[in-house]
Motif scaffolding. Structure first.
Motif, short mmCIF file in Angstrom:
data_model
loop_
_atom_site.label_atom_id
_atom_site.label_comp_id
_atom_site.label_asym_id
_atom_site.label_seq_id
_atom_site.Cartn_x
_atom_site.Cartn_y
_atom_site.Cartn_z
N PRO A 121 0.80 -1.23 0.00
CA PRO A 121 0.00 0.00 0.00
C PRO A 121 0.83 1.28 0.00
O PRO A 121 0.30 2.35 -0.28
N SER A 122 2.12 1.14 0.30
CA SER A 122 2.94 2.35 0.37
C SER A 122 2.94 3.12 -0.95
O SER A 122 3.08 4.34 -0.95
N SER A 123 2.79 2.43 -2.07
CA SER A 123 2.74 3.16 -3.35
C SER A 123 1.62 4.17 -3.34
O SER A 123 1.63 5.11 -4.11
N PHE A 124 0.61 3.94 -2.52
CA PHE A 124 -0.52 4.85 -2.51
C PHE A 124 -0.48 5.80 -1.30
O PHE A 124 -0.80 6.96 -1.43
N ALA B 160 2.20 6.79 0.44
CA ALA B 160 3.33 7.73 0.49
C ALA B 160 3.04 9.03 -0.27
O ALA B 160 3.25 10.11 0.27
N PRO B 161 2.53 8.97 -1.52
CA PRO B 161 2.30 10.24 -2.22
C PRO B 161 1.19 11.08 -1.61
O PRO B 161 1.16 12.29 -1.79
N MET B 162 0.26 10.44 -0.90
CA MET B 162 -0.83 11.27 -0.34
C MET B 162 -0.45 11.86 1.02
O MET B 162 -1.09 12.79 1.50
N SER C 37 2.50 4.48 7.55
CA SER C 37 1.58 5.61 7.65
C SER C 37 1.95 6.38 8.90
O SER C 37 1.66 5.95 10.01
N GLY C 38 2.59 7.50 8.73
CA GLY C 38 3.05 8.26 9.89
C GLY C 38 3.97 7.40 10.73
O GLY C 38 4.90 6.77 10.22
#
Lengths: 509, 645
Positions: A471-474, A476-478, B69-70
């Motif tokens: 999921p980091s591909s999504f 990270a940019p956001m 995430s953070g």
């Protein structure tokens, strides 16, 4: 600032396609065939342009990129201004991805007024893209409302038996919100003298006024999400809409509300957003539990998935208003994941609907025997909807709950019950449709998915796993754009990170 | 580096080959692919067992960032410390046996490729669970094995009962997972990390922390451990969240052996042991675990003595043994719990596969009342079932003796009412365990055949492909305890486990277990022998007595025979209300109230009593106009209001 206006190009390409389709001449059959091809090519090119745009997107920047600004209403400081950041760019990609899939999914199932149908879809794409790229409130409003027109037509013209009732209900609900949104925009203009979104994201509006504006925004966005209790238009709209209509409705249109909250309500009205957080949490939790229970007793496949959509959107609103890094990223992720998964689930319904022309669950049963590939595809999306780890459905809901825990354990606790109920209604649906022995003769004659149908599902399957495993591909940019919203929200509301009692705040690992 | 990856991913590859290309390569090809790769995986695991546990090289291989995430950052990783490696070895070896056994057992099934693909995929998920280096990957494996369990219970998806059992298993587990997930969130809230190393390093600092949860302040570590334990209760079928396990017997027998006896159901035990550095500080929760474990062991055993379905007897026996493992965990005897997990995996898989062999021979019959007199026809299965039962009953020198006895001794040695309570329930359960095991053996293999002649003529010993795995497991059941107890729980245990199991200083229940009074130490074996003798008397000598006893104690027998009515209660309190409420919210909430007051109400008002939706078609322009009008009124009101402000 002279840059290539890629966003405008992307936004209006489908409109060009619609014009081309409009100009088609010849007998009905050839017009239909050409309309399909033009629509597919246009949407594919648009998708290509959006990918090209994303390739040039800087994932580390928090601000808006590819900004275009032209004078529009001179004298009013209202501009035609477009731009994307890490929040909107993914909705644009989602829209450009789902449109060709919708065109492909309608290839055979739509046989009447094909030209008009494809034009409606092209127009719909233009308005969706414009809405996500708009950086001026007035422009946003124009696109935001314009989206409804082609959607209204798609339901009202190509829909099922009660299509007019559904279209009417859809319109009535959304209209009420629209009026209030317009008032709010006018009031903001009156107060600040600008409708430029990036400027507004940094300006401060008195907190008393914020509350009124917030309620006006809420009236509009809550209908789109939809939040309880303004959700009853959705099951009807889905049931009556043609398959592709449902796909785009669930895939993109439901995200307009969440996007509106995140783009406008929270950055422009941070104090009111904080003030009304309990209200939103309450409504969302009710939505999650209420609609999950309702989904359990549905006898119509589309209605069931529609109700499950409302439950998933409950997680979105919880995440957005929790305003922690994980929760907001999670809410974004739920929206994207739901865009893929619910779209795919409606396509799954479409596959069997095209064969048997009924959505009644009891009319099916035992499909695994003669449609094994279909059963496997349906299983993947069913599990993604249930939120199984390694599918896209897990990451978003998990992040939302993790991020909300520190804001409200009660909300987290109640929302998490939706995960149990979600498993119950989806597995129960799957069992009744796919498992068991075949009891109806016409079901036995149904054939497995065709190559075209597999082509429709393939990209969605890939995305479900990609989003689930990496999921980091999504995220990270956001992250930078989201962080910016959170920072503003925290400073407006004087929120400092707090730790559990009894320990010093541990270091971030 | 490479060995771990192969051990974990070989089953995934096997599943992919069998699942995606099963049609092309045929059933034989699918079996060949999965079994070979499973063998490779088990080989790697054994090599790793030596490397990690005897050469003391625990290590972690990070594969890929998963979620970032953070502050929340978790990886896909393979953590091969001592605890994980023990689990990996158990899982791959048992899974390997079950894979081969299934070739014979499922030989007549239509979907063999799918079956073997599921088995391999399950194994992969289980390996990901035990090798996780953070709670989220553990959760991935946790849900993954739950999914495979769901698919395998419902493998014969033409059967309504199998489909219902599958859904029940998944949803019951989801209730547990609900707790587990909240535990994860609380953990992240407290530690700002979900990685094991970080959590373990900082657990001691957090022992006085409190968390506000649902309006009350709780000791943070107690809260976390309690929530996580709810997950363990679901997965490991502890009392209250156990009703799915007996129903899970709807699945093919190899599935019961692998998933519902040897591996998946022990995930809860593994998780608590894995989190031992946190559980050690959660004293109240450990007391609760001790009591729950004791109750589970006892209640499950009472149900087992009345059941007639051979697989259900073993299923309740599994639940009972899981109870033992938990009350060992409760008194900090983690090594004893994992040792029992280890030995149990062998003898219980043996018992299940042996019962599968019986069922196979009987042409699918599972009711022991229709068996009897089979020992001459299937002597090898008979002997193997004896070995499994001896190990289960904890008869000296067999595997279960070393682990089960130690658990009871550790509970006796531990000071406190909870531990003593669990000890006595455990001893009572040990008596019943021996009793129901030999009841099963006597009913199945001895006496006069109660099946019809046609079935009896058909009875035959299983083919070698089924028997060889049984012998492998039989060897484990005979020698597993004797060969390994020194390392798992004996003198060499410190070096063997390294830092993977954590016990607070001054708490040596495992060591103290050696110094308890002789009567307490010998009681479990003594009651076991008595249990066998009672079973012999009731089912070989006075064969009419059991029915009389059942009649004499009718209410008690009904309670046990009907599994303490858990299913009925849950159905009445959970399932039925959910559907009633759902329907009420739909028809009344959405239909009458929201639509009635909202869009339909507006439509009615405007159309002047138009009752049918069809009439809206003719009037909708007016509705539209009305809405516009309403909007304009609202507009003006609000605008004036705003301007005045």
């Amino acid at each position: 600032m002279i840059t290539f206006p890629i966003l405008s190009l992307m936004t209006f390409l489908p409109l060009l396609g619609a014009l081309l389709i409009f100009c088609l001449r010849g007998d009905e059959k050839s017009v239909a065939g050409n309309a399909r091809i033009i629509a597919l090519l246009t949407s594919l090119v648009t998708f290509g342009v959006s990918i090209f745009m994303y390739a040039g997107f800087d994932p580390h920047a928090a601000g808006f990129q590819f900004v275009e600004k032209y004078r529009w209403l001179t004298g009013f400081d209202i501009h035609y201004k477009m731009g994307v950041d890490g929040i909107s760019v993914f909705f644009i990609l989602l829209s450009t991805l789902l449109t060709p899939i919708c065109v492909l999914a309608s290839w055979k199932s739509i046989q009447s007024r094909v030209r008009e149908y494809m034009m409606a879809f092209m127009l719909l794409e233009t308005t969706m893209l414009g809405m996500f790229a708009a950086l001026d409130l007035v422009l946003f409003y124009v696109f935001f409302e314009a989206v409804l027109i082609p959607m209204y037509c798609i339901i009202g013209v190509w829909g099922g038996k009660n299509r007019v009732y559904a279209a009417f209900k859809f319109f009535l609900y959304t209209l009420l919100g629209s009026v209030l949104l317009l008032i709010a925009i006018l009031a903001i203009y009156h107060q600040t003298g600008t409708t430029d979104i990036p400027t507004l994201m940094a300006s401060s509006i008195p907190s008393g006024m914020q509350k009124w504006l917030f309620l006006a925004f809420l009236a509009s966005f809550a209908v789109k999400v939809p939040m309880w209790p303004v959700h009853t238009w959705l099951p009807d709209a889905h049931v009556e809409a043609p398959t592709a209509g449902s796909v785009i409705l669930a895939g993109v249109l439901l995200k307009m509300g969440g996007y509106g909250f995140l783009r406008l309500s929270l950055p422009i009205l941070p104090e009111a957003s904080h003030y009304f957080m309990p209200l939103i949490f309450g409504l969302s939790v009710i939505a999650v539990i209420y609609t999950s229970l309702v989904a359990l007793v549905q006898e119509d496949m589309k209605k069931l998935i529609a109700y499950s959509s409302i439950a998933h959107m409950g997680f979105v609103t919880i995440g957005i208003f929790a305003m922690t890094t994980q929760a907001v990223q999670g809410a974004m992720f739920v929206m994207l994941s739901h865009g893929i998964v619910s779209a795919a689930l409606f396509l799954c319904v479409g596959v069997v609907y095209d064969r048997l022309h009924t959505r009644e669950i009891a009319r099916y049963g035992g499909l695994v025997n003669n449609m094994p590939v279909y059963a496997a595809i349906f299983m993947i999306f069913m599990l993604a909807s249930v939120g199984l780890p390694a599918t896209s459905g897990f990451v978003g809901e998990f992040l939302v709950l993790v991020g909300t825990f520190k804001v409200s354990t009660l909300t987290t606790f109640l929302a998490a019950t939706g995960v149990v109920l979600g498993a119950a209604y989806m597995l129960y649906l799957y069992k009744r449709v796919v498992f068991g022995e075949i009891v109806h003769d016409d079901v036995r004659k149904m054939t497995d998915v065709s190559a075209r149908e597999i082509a429709v599902f393939a990209p969605l399957v890939v995305l479900v796993f990609w989003m689930g495993i990496y999921p980091s591909s999504f995220t990270a940019p956001m992250a930078p754009a989201i962080e910016k919203v959170i920072t503003r929200y925290d400073s407006a509301n004087h929120i400092v990170p707090h730790a559990p009692k009894g320990v010093a705040a541990p270091e971030v690992h | 580096m490479q060995l771990e990856t192969v051990a974990v991913f070989a089953p995934l590859l096997g599943a992919a080959i069998a699942g995606l290309f099963g049609k092309k390569i045929g059933d034989k090809g699918a079996n060949f692919a999965t079994c070979t790769l499973m063998l490779v995986s088990a080989g790697c695991a054994v090599a790793l067992f030596r490397d990690v546990l005897f050469l003391h090289h625990p290590h972690t291989a990070t594969l890929l960032t998963w979620i970032s995430s953070g502050a929340l950052k978790v990886d896909w990783a393979l953590r091969f410390d001592q605890l994980a490696t023990v689990m990996v070895t158990v899982v791959t070896v048992v899974s390997c046996c079950v894979h081969f056994y299934s070739i014979g057992y499922m030989a007549h099934d239509k979907a063999r490729a799918r079956f073997t693909a599921y088995l391999s995929l399950f194994t992969f998920a289980m390996l990901m669970l035990v090798t996780a280096d953070n709670l989220v990957q553990l959760f991935f494996g946790w849900e993954g094995v739950g999914l495979m369990s769901y698919l395998l219970i419902g493998f014969w998806n033409g059967k309504e009962s199998a489909n219902n059992a599958a859904i029940k298993a998944f949803v019951m587990n989801r209730i547990g997972d609900f707790g587990l997930a909240l535990g994860l969130m609380a953990t992240f809230f407290l530690f700002k990390s979900l990685n094991f190393d970080y959590i373990f390093a900082h657990a001691a600092e957090m022992k006085d922390a409190t968390i506000m949860f649902l309006g009350h302040g709780y000791g943070a570590l107690n809260l976390i451990c309690a929530l996580l334990f709810v997950g363990a209760m679901g997965k490991s079928a502890q009392l209250g969240l156990h009703t799915w396990l007996p129903d899970a017997m709807e699945g093919p027998t190899p599935v019961s052996a692998l998933i519902h006896a040897a591996t998946m159901v022990t995930a809860g035990v593994f998780m608590v042991a894995r989190m031992s550095p946190v559980y050690e500080y959660a004293v109240q929760v450990r007391m609760f675990i001790t009591v729950m474990g004791g109750l589970t062991a006892f209640v499950a055993a009472t149900i087992a003595i009345t059941q007639f379905d051979i697989k259900r007897v073993i299923a309740y026996s599994t639940m009972s043994q899981l109870g033992y493992m938990f009350f060992a965990l409760g008194v900090s005897a983690y090594s004893a719990a994992i040792f029992h997990l280890f030995t149990h995996a062998f003898f219980k898989a043996l018992l299940f596969l042996g019962s599968g062999s019986v069922i196979h021979a009987m042409g699918g019959e599972q009711d022991m009342r229709k068996m009897g007199g089979l020992y001459k026809k299937i002597p090898q299965t008979y002997v193997l079932m004896w070995i499994g039962s001896l190990a289960l009953a904890g008869i000296p020198l067999f595997a279960g003796y070393y682990s089960k006895d130690l658990i009871l001794e550790a509970d006796f040695a531990k000071v406190g009412d909870a531990a003593r309570f669990a000890y006595w329930l455990g001893v009572a359960a040990a008596f019943m365990t021996a009793f129901y095991s030999w009841r099963m053996i006597f009913m199945t293999f001895h006496g006069k055949p109660r099946a019809d002649k046609h079935t009896m003529d058909h009875v035959h010993e299983s083919p070698p492909v089924m028997l060889v795995p049984l012998y492998v497991l039989g060897a484990g059941a005979m020698f597993g305890g004797w060969a390994f107890h020194r390392f798992f729980v004996g003198d060499a245990r410190q070096a063997f486990w390294g830092k993977s199991l954590f016990v607070l200083k001054g708490d040596h229940t495992v060591a103290m277990a050696e110094n308890i009074p002789a009567w307490a130490a010998h009681a479990p074996v003594a009651v076991g022998v008595i249990g066998i003798l009672v079973a012999f008397w009731l089912y070989m000598k006075a064969t009419k007595l059991p029915a009389k006893i059942a009649k004499a104690f009718k209410p008690l027998h009904s309670l046990l025979f009907n599994k303490w009515y858990f299913d009925e209660i849950y159905h009445a309190l959970g399932v039925v209300p959910a559907f009633i409420i759902g329907r009420a919210l739909w028809k009344t909430g959405d239909g009458k109230i929201i639509d009635g007051l909202g869009p339909d109400g507006v439509a009615k008002a405007v159309a002047g009593g138009a009752r049918k939706a069809s009439k809206i078609e003719t009037g909708y322009i007016y509705h539209y106009a009305f809405a516009m009008l309403a909007g304009v009124v609202a507009f003006i009101t609000a605008y004036i209001f705003c301007v005045q402000n």
